[in-house]
Motif scaffolding. Sequence first.
Motif, PDB file in Angstrom:
ATOM      1  N   SER A 204       0.810  -1.219   0.000  1.00  0.00           N
ATOM      2  CA  SER A 204       0.000   0.000   0.000  1.00  0.00           C
ATOM      3  C   SER A 204       0.844   1.270   0.000  1.00  0.00           C
ATOM      4  O   SER A 204       0.357   2.336  -0.373  1.00  0.00           O
ATOM      5  CB  SER A 204      -0.904   0.025   1.244  1.00  0.00           C
ATOM      6  N   THR A 205       2.098   1.153   0.432  1.00  0.00           N
ATOM      7  CA  THR A 205       2.898   2.360   0.655  1.00  0.00           C
ATOM      8  C   THR A 205       4.337   2.133   0.216  1.00  0.00           C
ATOM      9  O   THR A 205       4.939   1.105   0.542  1.00  0.00           O
ATOM     10  CB  THR A 205       2.889   2.732   2.150  1.00  0.00           C
ATOM     11  N   ASP A 258       1.524   6.912  -1.383  1.00  0.00           N
ATOM     12  CA  ASP A 258       0.401   5.981  -1.442  1.00  0.00           C
ATOM     13  C   ASP A 258       0.406   5.252  -2.782  1.00  0.00           C
ATOM     14  O   ASP A 258       0.308   5.887  -3.831  1.00  0.00           O
ATOM     15  CB  ASP A 258      -0.908   6.748  -1.258  1.00  0.00           C
ATOM     16  N   ASN A 261      -3.447   2.001  -5.135  1.00  0.00           N
ATOM     17  CA  ASN A 261      -4.216   1.791  -6.373  1.00  0.00           C
ATOM     18  C   ASN A 261      -3.313   1.460  -7.558  1.00  0.00           C
ATOM     19  O   ASN A 261      -3.697   1.645  -8.715  1.00  0.00           O
ATOM     20  CB  ASN A 261      -5.058   3.043  -6.675  1.00  0.00           C
ATOM     21  N   LEU A 262      -2.119   0.993  -7.250  1.00  0.00           N
ATOM     22  CA  LEU A 262      -1.184   0.569  -8.288  1.00  0.00           C
ATOM     23  C   LEU A 262      -0.933  -0.920  -8.125  1.00  0.00           C
ATOM     24  O   LEU A 262      -0.369  -1.361  -7.131  1.00  0.00           O
ATOM     25  CB  LEU A 262       0.131   1.340  -8.167  1.00  0.00           C
TER      26      LEU A 262
END
Lengths: 295, 98
Positions: A204-205, A258, A261-262
């Motif tokens: 996520s990060t 962030d 969404n990848l």
Amino acid sequence: MTKYIIDGEDLTSLADAIREQTGETGALSLDAMKVSIGNISGTNFNIVGGTTEPANPSENTIWVNTDVEITSWAFSATEPKNSIEGMVWIFMGTSSNAEFNALEKNIITINPLSAQQYVNGAWLSKSAQSYINSSWVGWLKDLYVDGSEWSTRGLPPNGDWKYTQTPTATKNSDGSTSLALNVTGSGCGGVWELKTDVDLTDYSTLVLQCKAESPSSQVGEVVHLIVMNRSTTYWMTSPAAIRTIPNTSAVFETYTLDISNLNGKYDVALGLRWNGAWLGAATVTARVYDVGLRK
Amino acid sequence: MKTIYIDFDFKCHTINDGTMTAVETDFFEGKCDTFIEGYRFVPFGETWTRSDGVVFHGEMITPWKPYDELDAAQRIYERQLIAEYESALAEIEKALGV
């Protein structure tokens, strides 16, 4: 030195007992001993500080890389309400590279994601690792190991930018690697990137620990943390995501991007972009301590 | 540079509904509206908190919709642009008799 006696035992003996349990070395202040006692009693982990990897750690030892004494700690999804100088705040998530059970008998599953310490009235990011199954586990999926997994690429610039230093396997004495990017014209161009794409699907990060060092006359040069497709040429208008790194920090700081969404494989890179009135050629250095992924 | 608008959640918009903040950036140069509106732009000095509680500081530009969808929309837009340019070029060539 005054010796304090409690039930026939002095504090030196108590400290020796604590060191035997925790694997800590060196002198322990009263506050540090309180933290260690709290660690040992009923829990399945302990938290230690210091700037060198603890010798002989017990299972589930959390080592927070800090030269500031740890006076207390808190596991919390939000900022602790009663922060005190030296407190370590461990931010938890729903999954982590270093999941562990916090109790000796029952189960409380802890997924540590990041650590911060309250120093001089502010929270400072600190790197941390956990000793799990007899080995140290970073809380990040490390993308930076020794520099050899990264390479430089002079992209067709919107200007005339070049890199001047190829990352090597040699780190600075503090474990960082300095990446120098030479500015000879306005725009943006060359990047320092991982040689192979990274699958971001389960993460996520994206986390970068660095400080950007530039001459005071070149504060308009801005280092960027970039996620893009490897076929990208002019990265400023074609990346999937970016995070800017201010050039004014005098200490290593943690920068996060962030990437929730990848999904799939992407090129992870550090690039330089001019942001402001052109002031002439210069060299800007991104001093990188760590780059990694967090779930 | 392109002017986009960000709402209270730092999501990008191409039209200001009167409540948004204008931002100048070249990150979205040549990008279609669908692509732009799938992004979040957190300006320098601002912070955004993700739904899991993780806090991010600006400047950060990152998709809040699945990037694959945004990329697919952008490729369709670019193919349409190319088709329009080729059509316009053909008309010009026809007019010039070349």
